[in-house]
Design an enzyme around this catalytic site. Structure first.
Site, mmCIF file in Angstrom:
data_model
loop_
_atom_site.group_PDB
_atom_site.id
_atom_site.type_symbol
_atom_site.label_atom_id
_atom_site.label_comp_id
_atom_site.label_asym_id
_atom_site.label_seq_id
_atom_site.Cartn_x
_atom_site.Cartn_y
_atom_site.Cartn_z
ATOM 1 N N ARG A 1 42.418 -46.273 18.720
ATOM 2 C CA ARG A 1 42.496 -47.788 18.411
ATOM 3 C C ARG A 1 41.792 -48.104 16.936
ATOM 4 O O ARG A 1 41.313 -47.257 16.208
ATOM 5 C CB ARG A 1 41.106 -48.203 19.393
ATOM 6 C CG ARG A 1 41.787 -48.301 20.913
ATOM 7 C CD ARG A 1 40.701 -48.617 21.756
ATOM 8 N NE ARG A 1 39.986 -47.702 22.458
ATOM 9 C CZ ARG A 1 39.164 -47.982 23.366
ATOM 10 N NH1 ARG A 1 38.812 -49.132 23.799
ATOM 11 N NH2 ARG A 1 38.457 -46.936 24.089
ATOM 12 N N TYR B 1 49.934 -51.131 31.238
ATOM 13 C CA TYR B 1 48.569 -51.416 31.152
ATOM 14 C C TYR B 1 48.380 -53.092 31.770
ATOM 15 O O TYR B 1 47.590 -53.409 32.431
ATOM 16 C CB TYR B 1 48.118 -51.423 29.959
ATOM 17 C CG TYR B 1 46.634 -51.620 29.516
ATOM 18 C CD1 TYR B 1 45.588 -50.744 29.987
ATOM 19 C CD2 TYR B 1 46.103 -52.668 28.641
ATOM 20 C CE1 TYR B 1 44.379 -50.837 29.760
ATOM 21 C CE2 TYR B 1 44.945 -52.731 28.389
ATOM 22 C CZ TYR B 1 43.751 -51.908 28.981
ATOM 23 O OH TYR B 1 42.501 -52.438 28.707
ATOM 24 N N ASP C 1 39.250 -38.946 40.696
ATOM 25 C CA ASP C 1 40.243 -39.925 40.213
ATOM 26 C C ASP C 1 40.183 -41.033 41.434
ATOM 27 O O ASP C 1 40.379 -40.824 42.510
ATOM 28 C CB ASP C 1 41.644 -39.162 40.150
ATOM 29 C CG ASP C 1 42.692 -39.907 39.339
ATOM 30 O OD1 ASP C 1 42.772 -40.895 39.835
ATOM 31 O OD2 ASP C 1 42.957 -39.276 38.378
ATOM 32 N N LYS D 1 34.898 -53.623 50.017
ATOM 33 C CA LYS D 1 34.670 -54.456 51.560
ATOM 34 C C LYS D 1 34.118 -53.613 52.388
ATOM 35 O O LYS D 1 33.176 -54.441 53.285
ATOM 36 C CB LYS D 1 36.361 -54.474 51.858
ATOM 37 C CG LYS D 1 36.490 -55.110 53.299
ATOM 38 C CD LYS D 1 38.031 -55.315 53.528
ATOM 39 C CE LYS D 1 38.398 -55.498 55.040
ATOM 40 N NZ LYS D 1 39.146 -54.858 55.461
ATOM 41 N N THR E 1 40.060 -39.744 29.482
ATOM 42 C CA THR E 1 39.500 -40.253 28.180
ATOM 43 C C THR E 1 38.091 -40.102 28.087
ATOM 44 O O THR E 1 37.487 -40.052 27.028
ATOM 45 C CB THR E 1 39.930 -41.551 27.589
ATOM 46 O OG1 THR E 1 39.665 -42.498 29.046
ATOM 47 C CG2 THR E 1 41.555 -41.609 27.562
ATOM 48 N N THR F 1 36.542 -54.473 21.918
ATOM 49 C CA THR F 1 35.078 -53.905 21.821
ATOM 50 C C THR F 1 35.050 -52.781 21.041
ATOM 51 O O THR F 1 36.062 -51.907 21.311
ATOM 52 C CB THR F 1 34.726 -53.937 23.287
ATOM 53 O OG1 THR F 1 34.677 -55.346 23.811
ATOM 54 C CG2 THR F 1 33.143 -53.655 23.049
ATOM 55 N N ASN G 1 41.769 -48.801 46.326
ATOM 56 C CA ASN G 1 40.662 -47.891 46.917
ATOM 57 C C ASN G 1 39.373 -48.753 46.575
ATOM 58 O O ASN G 1 38.529 -48.457 47.518
ATOM 59 C CB ASN G 1 40.780 -46.627 46.229
ATOM 60 C CG ASN G 1 41.981 -45.582 47.045
ATOM 61 O OD1 ASN G 1 42.384 -45.948 47.838
ATOM 62 N ND2 ASN G 1 42.496 -44.894 46.062
ATOM 63 N N ASP H 1 34.188 -40.358 37.379
ATOM 64 C CA ASP H 1 35.155 -40.431 36.179
ATOM 65 C C ASP H 1 36.070 -39.052 36.507
ATOM 66 O O ASP H 1 35.675 -37.902 37.040
ATOM 67 C CB ASP H 1 34.324 -40.193 34.805
ATOM 68 C CG ASP H 1 35.188 -40.628 33.624
ATOM 69 O OD1 ASP H 1 36.105 -40.210 33.472
ATOM 70 O OD2 ASP H 1 34.856 -41.706 33.233
#
Ligand code: NAD
Ligand code: UDP
Length: 309
Positions: free
Chosen positions: A185, A144, A57, A104, A36, A174, A98, A32
């Site tokens: 949200r 987004y 990142d 893969k 956020t 959710t 990435n 992470d």
């Protein structure tokens, strides 16, 4: 032992997923960048022998050896993903390349947290997976929505060109404990406002709809999609019970026993008017459907938000 990478693992959904994976005995790498994500979401896991955290990142390559990847890294609330829209696009494009490259190389199965936003402001209702959507490519939500659409395209192309094992999950709204109360949200906003006795901010006239799935149901659907061997998706995972934002405001006021008043504010540009998943595929392919009604999920979420203050 399965080694599982959870990107966005310190976020709301990612931290609940880490809990479930640890519980069942997997080795979990939580990656992470803490844009956020919150340390408090994973603090209880930090000393667990099956758990490891990497601050990284996904826009930058990462070399790990893993069996499975849950790619959840991406800000999810409109306020957060519009804060730096170019970064949001990079996360879903460069970051996705990435993650697909990692899948893969490791021959790992990868599940991507896509979204109902790929349907945009839908003209088909409820939304089925074969609907191509109605997205404004240059609007405020496009960083987004279009990012998530490109991510799905990348997955399909890696699958077809290289045989990479993919799972595309389209998540509808959710909610639950660990959702950041300040991320803008609707459910976390309304609960925060109701607990403080502040005005409840309904955008527009409040007749727009959303369908809210409790986090435990959502994570169960995510695991079922990842674990089965037959279907790559896309699969809608969400609650087909639809509510207006005015109904939601009233439900939150009642559940918190609050004296807050409802106030009306301008509707953000391109705000989808209605959203509700058709979950026929999830029922047939995964034998999944939500089990926790809004009234019960709100109680858990309110109790958690109360405990923060
Ligand atoms: P969240 O914001 O709580 O979690 C996202 C996590 O990703 C955070 O921990 C953040 O720090 C991390 N992150 C963001 N960009 C990153 C990057 N470039 N590299 C590494 N980490 C990065 O949001 P959430 O609700 O937990 O959503 C998780 C995923 O599910 C997201 O991909 C989101 O688009 C998707 N989704 C969520 C919902 C929902 O209602 N919660 C609905 C549809 C889709
Ligand atoms: N909304 C609202 N008041 C708020 C926050 C959001 O009325 O304080 C509305 C918003 O306009 C949208 C719905 O609630 O119609 C859901 O918003 P959210 O940001 O949670 O997610 P979205 O589904 O729009 O991505």
């Amino acid at each position: 032992m399965t080694t599982v990478l959870v990107t966005g693992g310190a976020g709301f959904l990612g931290s609940h997923l880490c809990d479930r994976l640890i519980e069942r005995g997997d080795d979990v790498i939580c990656l992470d960048n803490f844009f956020t994500g919150k340390r408090r979401n994973i603090r209880h896991l930090l000393d667990h022998p099956q758990f490891e955290v990497i601050r990284h990142d996904i826009v930058h390559p990462v070399y790990l050896e893993v069996d499975r990847i849950f790619n959840l890294a991406c800000p999810a609330s409109p306020e957060a993903y519009q804060y730096n829209p170019i970064k949001t696009i990079k996360t879903s494009t460069v970051g996705m390349v990435n993650m697909m490259g990692l899948a893969k190389r490791c021959r790992a199965r990868i599940l991507h947290a896509s979204t109902s936003e790929v349907y945009g402001d839908p003209q088909v209702h409820p939304q089925t997976e074969d609907y191509w959507g109605h997205v404004n490519p240059i609007g405020p939500r496009s960083c987004y929505d279009e990012g998530k659409r490109i991510a799905e395209s990348l997955m399909m192309n890696y699958h077809e060109s290289h045989g990479t094992e993919i799972r595309i999950m389209r998540i509808f709204n959710t909610y639950g404990p660990r959702m950041d109360p300040n991320d803008g949200r609707v459910i976390s906003n309304f609960i925060r406002q109701a607990l403080a006795g502040d005005d409840i901010t309904v955008y527009g006239d409040g007749t727009q709809t959303r369908s809210f799935c409790y986090v435990d149901d959502l994570i169960e659907g995510m695991l079922r999609l990842m674990d089965q061997d037959e279907h790559i998706g896309p699969v809608n995972i969400g609650n087909p019970v639809e509510n207006t934002m005015l109904e939601l405001a009233e439900a939150v006021i009642a559940a918190t026993n609050s004296s807050s008043k409802i106030t009306f504010h301008p509707l953000p540009r391109d705000d989808p008017k209605q959203r509700c998943p058709d979950i026929t595929r999830a029922r047939q392919w995964l034998d999944w459907e939500p089990t926790i009604p809004l009234s019960e999920g709100l109680k858990h979420t309110i109790a958690w938000q109360r405990g923060l203050s």
